[in-house]
Design a protein around this motif. Structure first.
Motif, PDB file in Angstrom:
ATOM      1  N   PRO A  98      -1.956  25.213  -8.641  1.00 27.17           N
ATOM      2  CA  PRO A  98      -1.985  25.994  -7.399  1.00 27.17           C
ATOM      3  C   PRO A  98      -0.874  25.596  -6.428  1.00 27.17           C
ATOM      4  O   PRO A  98      -1.009  25.769  -5.225  1.00 27.17           O
ATOM      5  CB  PRO A  98      -3.365  25.657  -6.811  1.00 27.17           C
ATOM      6  N   ALA A  99       0.223  25.015  -6.944  1.00 25.57           N
ATOM      7  CA  ALA A  99       1.338  24.626  -6.087  1.00 25.57           C
ATOM      8  C   ALA A  99       1.805  25.822  -5.268  1.00 25.57           C
ATOM      9  O   ALA A  99       1.957  26.917  -5.768  1.00 25.57           O
ATOM     10  CB  ALA A  99       2.484  24.102  -6.945  1.00 25.57           C
ATOM     11  N   GLY A 100       2.050  25.573  -3.992  1.00 20.97           N
ATOM     12  CA  GLY A 100       2.462  26.647  -3.115  1.00 20.97           C
ATOM     13  C   GLY A 100       1.293  27.258  -2.375  1.00 20.97           C
ATOM     14  O   GLY A 100       1.454  27.803  -1.285  1.00 20.97           O
ATOM     15  N   LEU A 101       0.099  27.178  -2.955  1.00 19.31           N
ATOM     16  CA  LEU A 101      -1.085  27.732  -2.319  1.00 19.31           C
ATOM     17  C   LEU A 101      -1.794  26.682  -1.465  1.00 19.31           C
ATOM     18  O   LEU A 101      -2.703  26.989  -0.717  1.00 19.31           O
ATOM     19  CB  LEU A 101      -2.047  28.283  -3.368  1.00 19.31           C
ATOM     20  N   THR A 119       4.617  16.753  -3.480  1.00 12.40           N
ATOM     21  CA  THR A 119       5.390  16.443  -4.680  1.00 12.40           C
ATOM     22  C   THR A 119       6.128  17.664  -5.223  1.00 12.40           C
ATOM     23  O   THR A 119       7.110  17.520  -5.952  1.00 12.40           O
ATOM     24  CB  THR A 119       4.476  15.891  -5.785  1.00 12.40           C
ATOM     25  N   VAL A 120       5.670  18.868  -4.889  1.00 13.82           N
ATOM     26  CA  VAL A 120       6.268  20.075  -5.471  1.00 13.82           C
ATOM     27  C   VAL A 120       7.717  20.273  -5.035  1.00 13.82           C
ATOM     28  O   VAL A 120       8.606  20.422  -5.877  1.00 13.82           O
ATOM     29  CB  VAL A 120       5.412  21.319  -5.174  1.00 13.82           C
ATOM     30  N   LEU A 141       5.698  29.276  -1.612  1.00  8.55           N
ATOM     31  CA  LEU A 141       6.567  28.170  -2.011  1.00  8.55           C
ATOM     32  C   LEU A 141       7.772  28.061  -1.084  1.00  8.55           C
ATOM     33  O   LEU A 141       8.221  26.962  -0.755  1.00  8.55           O
ATOM     34  CB  LEU A 141       7.031  28.365  -3.462  1.00  8.55           C
ATOM     35  N   GLN A 142       8.302  29.205  -0.674  1.00 13.04           N
ATOM     36  CA  GLN A 142       9.432  29.200   0.251  1.00 13.04           C
ATOM     37  C   GLN A 142       9.043  28.549   1.574  1.00 13.04           C
ATOM     38  O   GLN A 142       9.802  27.761   2.145  1.00 13.04           O
ATOM     39  CB  GLN A 142       9.919  30.636   0.492  1.00 13.04           C
ATOM     40  N   LYS A 143       7.847  28.857   2.059  1.00  8.69           N
ATOM     41  CA  LYS A 143       7.353  28.239   3.293  1.00  8.69           C
ATOM     42  C   LYS A 143       7.226  26.727   3.121  1.00  8.69           C
ATOM     43  O   LYS A 143       7.513  25.956   4.041  1.00  8.69           O
ATOM     44  CB  LYS A 143       5.997  28.829   3.669  1.00  8.69           C
ATOM     45  N   MET A 144       6.816  26.303   1.927  1.00  9.00           N
ATOM     46  CA  MET A 144       6.639  24.884   1.674  1.00  9.00           C
ATOM     47  C   MET A 144       7.964  24.131   1.779  1.00  9.00           C
ATOM     48  O   MET A 144       8.029  23.022   2.312  1.00  9.00           O
ATOM     49  CB  MET A 144       6.011  24.665   0.299  1.00  9.00           C
ATOM     50  N   THR A 145       9.043  24.738   1.290  1.00  9.54           N
ATOM     51  CA  THR A 145      10.350  24.072   1.349  1.00  9.54           C
ATOM     52  C   THR A 145      10.823  23.914   2.788  1.00  9.54           C
ATOM     53  O   THR A 145      11.627  23.031   3.083  1.00  9.54           O
ATOM     54  CB  THR A 145      11.418  24.852   0.555  1.00  9.54           C
TER      55      THR A 145
END
Length: 545
Positions: free
Chosen positions: A310-313, A318-319, A341-345
């Motif tokens: 569920p990476a990004g969710l 670590t992602v 995922l873009q928001k996470m970066t």
């Protein structure tokens, strides 16, 4: 409560385990302490790396060896930190359980006689080839399963739609080469017209007999800055590495970078042997990472692929650190997933300021028909476990195996008391087997891959969701319940959408660091999960187009 030394046991195979969990339970630190250490270490290391990478390409030959070895350096640092913290807390508590024989690091850290780097560095010097498809066909267990996947074509064979062909110079130039055969890669290949050839990255690497790595002034400065970060972060927990441990961790960083420098140099010295377009799975595979960086250095295209977690969710530091660098594009399941995922970066630092473009694949697995027959009455529950990782300190949020076993035993006993049959699905990569006490509690232990046994369950019960199995479960119409003892930090709009498909049971840790879930909440979740099994909205929004 006062314990006698002999009563306390950290070995999950020797501990006294019954329906109330691990008897005389003693674990001296919380899972969030290791996670907080990891996050601080990841973030501060990433900032140092970004400073050194300023103005340099992500495939820069000075940066690549050090950036590529960082996963090993940080995990080894976490192993040592965890062992030192365990020793400190054990002494503060005045309780002295023996170290399990199967643990890897703690004895070496505690004995003050130095640690051997060979366990980490030897595999980097002599890459182990993954068995070829042809060699795997020689084993009866694998043969039938693989043969079913083969599809004879006029131009050769393919497996899951990926071509099995010799890598001629023309194919290296014109075709896409994929080093992995994950479900996302398979469906990505089906969505495009270009030929995709399957070939493991091991073919591009050979053993290193000897080498002489002389770091540049810039590399020496980077080394020192990374080591300073580790020292500073450890001090916040009142932990310091002895001189022998400092030497060990410096050798992992310096000698590991030296070995990867040789591999990377060899790749770049033979540009005609490299693909012009490479697909890989996770960036955590150092051989895939080096290969795609070398392809980028030669002007080629490198695409990493999500692998089902569920990476990004949810917030997963670590992602970005492992996945979202060292490729031109990162491919995930849906446009919505790509946006998260873009928001996470933007929230969490990556190793290099030039993050890849994040895109979604244009075809994902069709959702199963809603007419699929599923037992309307739940009889068999499959408890799907995280990895039992001995005394390793992973970068992700993985509770100690003793903590997990303690909760799992109580959950198994409760499910059996309610009349359910229980299958305990062990993690396929777990180096430790589940304790035999689980069988005494009435669970059937299952070690086969998830896809081979999923049909045996009427309901999936997860105690950990950072796994590709969670994605596979979402593709079924089998009810799902998740024990959320880690207070998972889902993105705000995610949890309501997810709870239309699954039931989440919030848990907590007590002052003894034991995990708990309320039995009444669990019973309600099991009952509600059945009515949610046909809701496809979450899957279609985040994993399907």
């Amino acid at each position: 409560m006062v314990f006698a030394r002999k009563e306390i046991e950290w070995d999950i195979h020797k501990a006294n385990i019954d329906a109330q969990g691990v008897q005389d339970f003693f674990w001296p630190f919380a899972v969030n302490e290791i996670m907080d250490f990891n996050i601080q270490l990841l973030n501060d290391t990433a900032r140092v790396c970004q400073k050194h990478a300023r103005g340099k390409a992500v495939y820069n030959s000075e940066l690549v060896p050090y950036f590529s070895i960082l996963k090993y350096f940080l995990t080894e640092s976490t192993h040592i930190f965890r062992a030192l913290l365990l020793k400190k807390r054990r002494e503060e508590a005045g309780l002295f359980p023996d170290i399990p024989d199967y643990w890897l690091y703690t004895k070496d850290v505690w004995r003050e006689q130095g640690m051997e780097t060979a366990r980490v560095l030897d595999p980097l010097a002599c890459p182990v080839s993954v068995p070829s498809i042809w060699s795997r066909l020689c084993h009866p267990k694998n043969a039938l399963r693989l043969i079913k996947k083969f599809n004879p074509q006029r131009g050769g064979l393919d497996i899951d739609g990926l071509k099995i062909l010799p890598l001629t110079p023309e194919r290296l130039r014109e075709s896409i080469i994929t080093t992995e055969r994950t479900s996302l890669i398979v469906h990505h290949a089906k969505s495009i017209a270009q030929e995709v050839i399957f070939s493991r990255s091991a073919r591009w690497f050979s053993p290193i007999e000897s080498h002489n790595f002389v770091p540049t002034a810039a590399q020496i400065e980077l080394e020192e800055d990374i080591l300073d970060v580790l020292h500073t972060v450890c001090l916040k927990w009142d932990i310091s590495f002895r001189s022998d441990l400092k030497d060990y961790i410096r050798d992992i960083l310096h000698k590991g970078a030296g070995l990867l420098n040789v591999h990377y140099k060899r790749l770049n010295e033979n540009p005609d042997g490299l693909p012009s377009h490479i697909w890989t799975g996770t960036g955590g595979n150092v051989w895939d990472l080096l290969l795609r960086l070398a392809v980028m250095a030669q002007g080629g295209r490198a695409q990493g692929h999500d692998h089902g977690t569920p990476a990004g969710l949810m917030q997963a530091p670590t992602v970005p650190f492992i996945e979202l660098w060292g490729c031109t594009q990162f491919v995930t399941y849906s446009e919505r997933h790509a946006q998260f995922l873009q928001k996470m970066t933007q929230k969490m630092p990556t190793l290099h300021q030039s993050a890849p473009e994040i895109i979604s694949v244009s075809q994902t697995p069709p959702f199963p028909s809603s007419t699929e027959e599923v037992e309307e009455k739940i009889k068999t529950i499959m408890l799907i476990s995280t990895i039992y990782d001995r005394d390793r300190g992973r970068l992700g949020e993985v509770p100690a195996e003793l903590v997990k076993v303690d909760l799992q035993a109580r959950v198994i006993a409760q499910l059996k008391a309610w009349g359910y049959d229980v299958i305990f699905k062990a993690h396929p990569e777990s180096p430790s087997l589940p304790p035999k006490a689980f069988e005494s509690l009435g669970a059937k232990i299952e070690t086969r891959p998830f896809h081979e046994v999923a049909g045996d369950a009427d309901l999936f019960l997860f105690d950990f969701v950072y796994t590709s199995t969670f994605y596979e479960a979402l593709q079924t119409t089998i009810p799902i319940v998740v024990l959320d003892t880690e207070s998972l930090s889902w993105e705000p709009t995610i949890r309501p959408a997810l709870e239309k498909r699954i039931s989440l049971v919030s848990g907590f840790y007590d002052e003894k660091n034991r995990a708990h879930v309320n039995s009444q909440d669990l019973q309600i979740a099991l009952e509600e999960a059945l009515s949610k099994r046909l809701d496809t909205s979450f899957y279609k929004e985040f994993y399907d187009l």
